[in-house]
Design a protein around this motif. Structure first.
Motif, PDB file in Angstrom:
ATOM      1  N   SER A  22     -10.113 -17.881   3.977  1.00  0.00           N
ATOM      2  CA  SER A  22      -9.339 -16.969   3.124  1.00  0.00           C
ATOM      3  C   SER A  22      -9.891 -15.556   3.225  1.00  0.00           C
ATOM      4  CB  SER A  22      -9.424 -17.407   1.667  1.00  0.00           C
ATOM      5  OG  SER A  22      -8.817 -18.653   1.508  1.00  0.00           O
ATOM      6  N   ALA A  23      -9.019 -14.593   3.005  1.00  0.00           N
ATOM      7  CA  ALA A  23      -9.467 -13.200   2.992  1.00  0.00           C
ATOM      8  C   ALA A  23     -10.387 -12.975   1.793  1.00  0.00           C
ATOM      9  CB  ALA A  23      -8.262 -12.272   2.893  1.00  0.00           C
ATOM     10  N   PRO A  24     -11.423 -12.124   1.950  1.00  0.00           N
ATOM     11  CA  PRO A  24     -12.273 -11.833   0.790  1.00  0.00           C
ATOM     12  C   PRO A  24     -11.460 -11.095  -0.278  1.00  0.00           C
ATOM     13  CG  PRO A  24     -12.801 -10.360   2.611  1.00  0.00           C
ATOM     14  CD  PRO A  24     -11.809 -11.345   3.137  1.00  0.00           C
ATOM     15  N   THR A  25     -11.803 -11.348  -1.547  1.00  0.00           N
ATOM     16  CA  THR A  25     -11.028 -10.751  -2.633  1.00  0.00           C
ATOM     17  C   THR A  25     -11.635  -9.446  -3.142  1.00  0.00           C
ATOM     18  OG1 THR A  25     -12.196 -12.124  -4.231  1.00  0.00           O
ATOM     19  CG2 THR A  25     -10.081 -12.947  -3.414  1.00  0.00           C
ATOM     20  N   VAL A  26     -12.818  -9.098  -2.656  1.00  0.00           N
ATOM     21  CA  VAL A  26     -13.413  -7.790  -2.942  1.00  0.00           C
ATOM     22  C   VAL A  26     -13.950  -7.242  -1.623  1.00  0.00           C
ATOM     23  CG1 VAL A  26     -14.037  -8.175  -5.361  1.00  0.00           C
ATOM     24  CG2 VAL A  26     -15.600  -8.870  -3.556  1.00  0.00           C
ATOM     25  N   GLY A  27     -14.121  -5.925  -1.574  1.00  0.00           N
ATOM     26  CA  GLY A  27     -14.657  -5.327  -0.351  1.00  0.00           C
ATOM     27  C   GLY A  27     -13.918  -4.045  -0.034  1.00  0.00           C
ATOM     28  N   ASP A  28     -14.386  -3.369   1.007  1.00  0.00           N
ATOM     29  CA  ASP A  28     -13.724  -2.117   1.359  1.00  0.00           C
ATOM     30  C   ASP A  28     -12.426  -2.407   2.110  1.00  0.00           C
ATOM     31  OD1 ASP A  28     -15.987  -1.233   4.110  1.00  0.00           O
ATOM     32  OD2 ASP A  28     -14.312  -2.625   4.038  1.00  0.00           O
ATOM     33  N   LEU A  51      -2.589  -6.103  -1.303  1.00  0.00           N
ATOM     34  CA  LEU A  51      -2.378  -6.741   0.001  1.00  0.00           C
ATOM     35  C   LEU A  51      -1.825  -8.148  -0.177  1.00  0.00           C
ATOM     36  CD1 LEU A  51      -5.195  -5.596   2.379  1.00  0.00           C
ATOM     37  CD2 LEU A  51      -2.765  -5.639   2.845  1.00  0.00           C
ATOM     38  N   HIS A  52      -2.323  -8.847  -1.187  1.00  0.00           N
ATOM     39  CA  HIS A  52      -1.796 -10.181  -1.438  1.00  0.00           C
ATOM     40  C   HIS A  52      -0.314 -10.126  -1.798  1.00  0.00           C
ATOM     41  CE1 HIS A  52      -1.011 -14.157  -2.807  1.00  0.00           C
ATOM     42  NE2 HIS A  52      -0.730 -13.711  -4.017  1.00  0.00           N
ATOM     43  N   MET A  53       0.074  -9.161  -2.622  1.00  0.00           N
ATOM     44  CA  MET A  53       1.484  -9.036  -2.989  1.00  0.00           C
ATOM     45  C   MET A  53       2.334  -8.782  -1.744  1.00  0.00           C
ATOM     46  SD  MET A  53       1.969  -9.497  -6.240  1.00  0.00           S
ATOM     47  CE  MET A  53       3.629  -8.810  -6.454  1.00  0.00           C
ATOM     48  N   ILE A  54       1.833  -7.899  -0.859  1.00  0.00           N
ATOM     49  CA  ILE A  54       2.581  -7.600   0.363  1.00  0.00           C
ATOM     50  C   ILE A  54       2.744  -8.861   1.201  1.00  0.00           C
ATOM     51  CG2 ILE A  54       2.471  -6.375   2.582  1.00  0.00           C
ATOM     52  CD1 ILE A  54       1.075  -4.057   0.957  1.00  0.00           C
ATOM     53  N   GLU A  55       1.649  -9.607   1.383  1.00  0.00           N
ATOM     54  CA  GLU A  55       1.752 -10.778   2.258  1.00  0.00           C
ATOM     55  C   GLU A  55       2.528 -11.906   1.594  1.00  0.00           C
ATOM     56  OE1 GLU A  55      -0.468 -13.862   2.641  1.00  0.00           O
ATOM     57  OE2 GLU A  55      -1.383 -13.656   0.650  1.00  0.00           O
ATOM     58  N   GLU A  56       2.456 -12.028   0.264  1.00  0.00           N
ATOM     59  CA  GLU A  56       3.266 -13.061  -0.392  1.00  0.00           C
ATOM     60  C   GLU A  56       4.747 -12.695  -0.299  1.00  0.00           C
ATOM     61  OE1 GLU A  56       2.102 -14.776  -4.135  1.00  0.00           O
ATOM     62  OE2 GLU A  56       4.031 -15.834  -4.274  1.00  0.00           O
ATOM     63  N   TYR A  57       5.073 -11.430  -0.555  1.00  0.00           N
ATOM     64  CA  TYR A  57       6.463 -10.993  -0.393  1.00  0.00           C
ATOM     65  C   TYR A  57       6.945 -11.236   1.036  1.00  0.00           C
ATOM     66  CZ  TYR A  57       7.924  -8.537  -4.652  1.00  0.00           C
ATOM     67  OH  TYR A  57       8.348  -8.225  -5.927  1.00  0.00           O
ATOM     68  N   ALA A  58       6.124 -10.821   2.002  1.00  0.00           N
ATOM     69  CA  ALA A  58       6.554 -10.932   3.398  1.00  0.00           C
ATOM     70  C   ALA A  58       6.825 -12.391   3.754  1.00  0.00           C
ATOM     71  CB  ALA A  58       5.502 -10.342   4.328  1.00  0.00           C
ATOM     72  N   PHE A 110       4.648  -0.322   1.800  1.00  0.00           N
ATOM     73  CA  PHE A 110       4.914  -1.693   2.237  1.00  0.00           C
ATOM     74  C   PHE A 110       5.348  -2.573   1.072  1.00  0.00           C
ATOM     75  CE2 PHE A 110       4.163  -2.245   6.699  1.00  0.00           C
ATOM     76  CZ  PHE A 110       3.303  -1.229   7.087  1.00  0.00           C
ATOM     77  N   LEU A 111       4.718  -2.388  -0.096  1.00  0.00           N
ATOM     78  CA  LEU A 111       5.069  -3.208  -1.257  1.00  0.00           C
ATOM     79  C   LEU A 111       6.518  -2.951  -1.660  1.00  0.00           C
ATOM     80  CD1 LEU A 111       4.254  -5.209  -3.394  1.00  0.00           C
ATOM     81  CD2 LEU A 111       2.994  -3.412  -4.567  1.00  0.00           C
ATOM     82  N   ASP A 112       6.890  -1.695  -1.756  1.00  0.00           N
ATOM     83  CA  ASP A 112       8.274  -1.380  -2.127  1.00  0.00           C
ATOM     84  C   ASP A 112       9.254  -1.823  -1.048  1.00  0.00           C
ATOM     85  OD1 ASP A 112       7.772   1.592  -4.169  1.00  0.00           O
ATOM     86  OD2 ASP A 112       8.225  -0.478  -4.725  1.00  0.00           O
ATOM     87  N   HIS A 151       1.027  -3.581   8.877  1.00  0.00           N
ATOM     88  CA  HIS A 151       2.220  -4.111   9.529  1.00  0.00           C
ATOM     89  C   HIS A 151       1.931  -5.462  10.192  1.00  0.00           C
ATOM     90  CE1 HIS A 151       5.747  -4.773  11.840  1.00  0.00           C
ATOM     91  NE2 HIS A 151       5.043  -4.756  12.959  1.00  0.00           N
ATOM     92  N   MET A 152       0.797  -5.590  10.867  1.00  0.00           N
ATOM     93  CA  MET A 152       0.470  -6.873  11.509  1.00  0.00           C
ATOM     94  C   MET A 152       0.390  -7.983  10.461  1.00  0.00           C
ATOM     95  SD  MET A 152       0.269  -6.728  14.812  1.00  0.00           S
ATOM     96  CE  MET A 152      -0.662  -8.222  15.237  1.00  0.00           C
ATOM     97  N   ILE A 153      -0.218  -7.664   9.319  1.00  0.00           N
ATOM     98  CA  ILE A 153      -0.338  -8.669   8.259  1.00  0.00           C
ATOM     99  C   ILE A 153       1.044  -9.061   7.753  1.00  0.00           C
ATOM    100  CG2 ILE A 153      -1.127  -9.044   5.875  1.00  0.00           C
ATOM    101  CD1 ILE A 153      -3.592  -7.213   6.672  1.00  0.00           C
TER     102      ILE A 153
END
Lengths: 177, 177
Positions: B16-22, A151-158, A30-32, B152-154
């Motif tokens: 906001s989304a948590p910045t640590v976690g599984d 995940l942040h990079m993916i959502e910021e890019y998106a 997703f990032l790429d 994908h949803m994100i």
């Protein structure tokens, strides 16, 4: 004089696969995909077109987005995750949004190359750290994981590709996901 | 609602989304953050404003985006994994009904439908593991995993929130993540 051509942003191939895989594999896909999509939204345009803010009153431009994401890649992967002591390329104290707005004298071709180089350095950092690796963000005083950074990079890019969608459509009508 | 009051899209709180976690914790956190962000981009606007295609030639409207994401939630978390429910706004003969049929749409009903769809999606997703896969419905053949669906949803939400950023700014000047 022969051979003088105006630089235009190159065509881009994009990869949409795979649709299954482990966590790291899919985050990288997703990032790429989004790195490629940002460049795809620029492809075929001249420097002047890339510097044009077409969704006014927003001042966003495609070149501004490429420069911004160069700083974002560099900031998250090299400065935060890898702890490298490196400064910003386009932003400064006098002009904290230099990535977006110091475009008049910007060299689009050079900025494009700088972006690709920074993405490659990000990939190199990410290849060496586990997704559960954490660091403390000095400004936010918050513990953050590499998983969250990806995940942040993916959502910021998106989100910026959403901006790019409308900017591009209003430049020359080109659309597409 | 009191007579004489104009309906406006509700204000909502955002987490906001948590910045640590599984893996699942951060995926769920970012998905909810973006669901809330779409609503934040609409908050306080009237029916007319929500139905305005504010960045022509794009026909995107904020109400169209809310309707679209209601059907996207229903597709990826319920229909694609095999639940037999129809799309709310689109059909084989009207593939873009979510975006196209806003002129006569009832925004209060559509916003309520969107909230319902998100709740139904959460309930359905809670029964699925990230590793589960389902067969693709269109070429190329293969499987798609629940993990892929979450990311994908994100990214789809984030991209549409990018569209929403620019639509909103052109409607009333308001900006912000």
């Amino acid at each position: 004089m022969t051979g003088m051509t105006t630089w235009t942003a190159p065509e881009v191939d994009r990869t949409f696969e795979p649709y299954v895989g482990d966590e790291r594999e899919l985050l990288l896909v997703f990032l790429d995909f989004h790195r490629q999509t940002l460049l795809w939204k620029c492809s075929g345009l001249t420097a002047e077109q890339l510097k044009t803010a077409t969704v006014e009153p927003s001042t966003l431009t495609l070149l501004g987005l490429v420069r911004h994401m160069t700083e974002v890649e560099r900031g998250w992967f090299r400065r935060r995750v890898a702890g490298q002591d490196i400064g910003r390329i386009y932003d400064s104290e006098e002009n904290p949004d230099g990535d977006f707005n110091a475009l008049a004298d910007a060299d689009a071709e050079a900025d494009y190359a700088a972006y690709l180089a920074e993405c490659q350095r990000s990939r190199e950092v990410l290849a060496t750290v586990p997704l559960d690796h954490t660091f403390v963000h000095p400004r936010h005083q918050k513990e953050m994981s590499v998983r969250w950074v990806c995940l942040h990079m993916i959502e910021e890019y998106a989100r910026h590709n959403g901006h790019a969608d409308l900017i591009r459509e209003r430049i020359d009508g080109a659309t597409g996901e | 609602m009191m007579p004489g009051m104009t309906w406006t899209a509700p204000q909502i709180d955002r987490t906001s989304a948590p910045t640590v976690g599984d893996e699942r914790t951060i995926l769920e956190g970012y998905l909810d953050y973006h669901r809330q962000t779409l609503l934040t981009k609409c908050a306080g606007l009237t029916e007319e404003q929500l139905k305005t295609a504010a960045a022509p030639p794009s026909n995107l409207t904020l109400l169209g985006l809310v309707r679209h994401m209601a059907d996207v939630e229903r597709w990826w978390f319920r229909r694609f994994p095999g639940e037999d429910v129809p799309a709310r706004y689109s059909s084989e003969t009207n593939e873009d009904g979510d975006f196209d049929d806003v002129a006569d749409a009832d925004p209060a009903a559509d916003f309520a439908a969107y909230e319902e769809e998100c709740q139904a999606a959460r309930r359905a997703a809670a029964k699925l593991s990230l590793e589960q896969t389902f067969p693709r419905r269109r070429p190329p053949p293969g499987e798609i995993s629940v993990r892929w669906i979450y990311v994908h949803m994100i990214e789809e939400y984030a991209r549409h929130n990018g569209h929403a950023d620019l639509l909103r700014e052109r409607i009333d000047g308001s900006t912000g993540q």
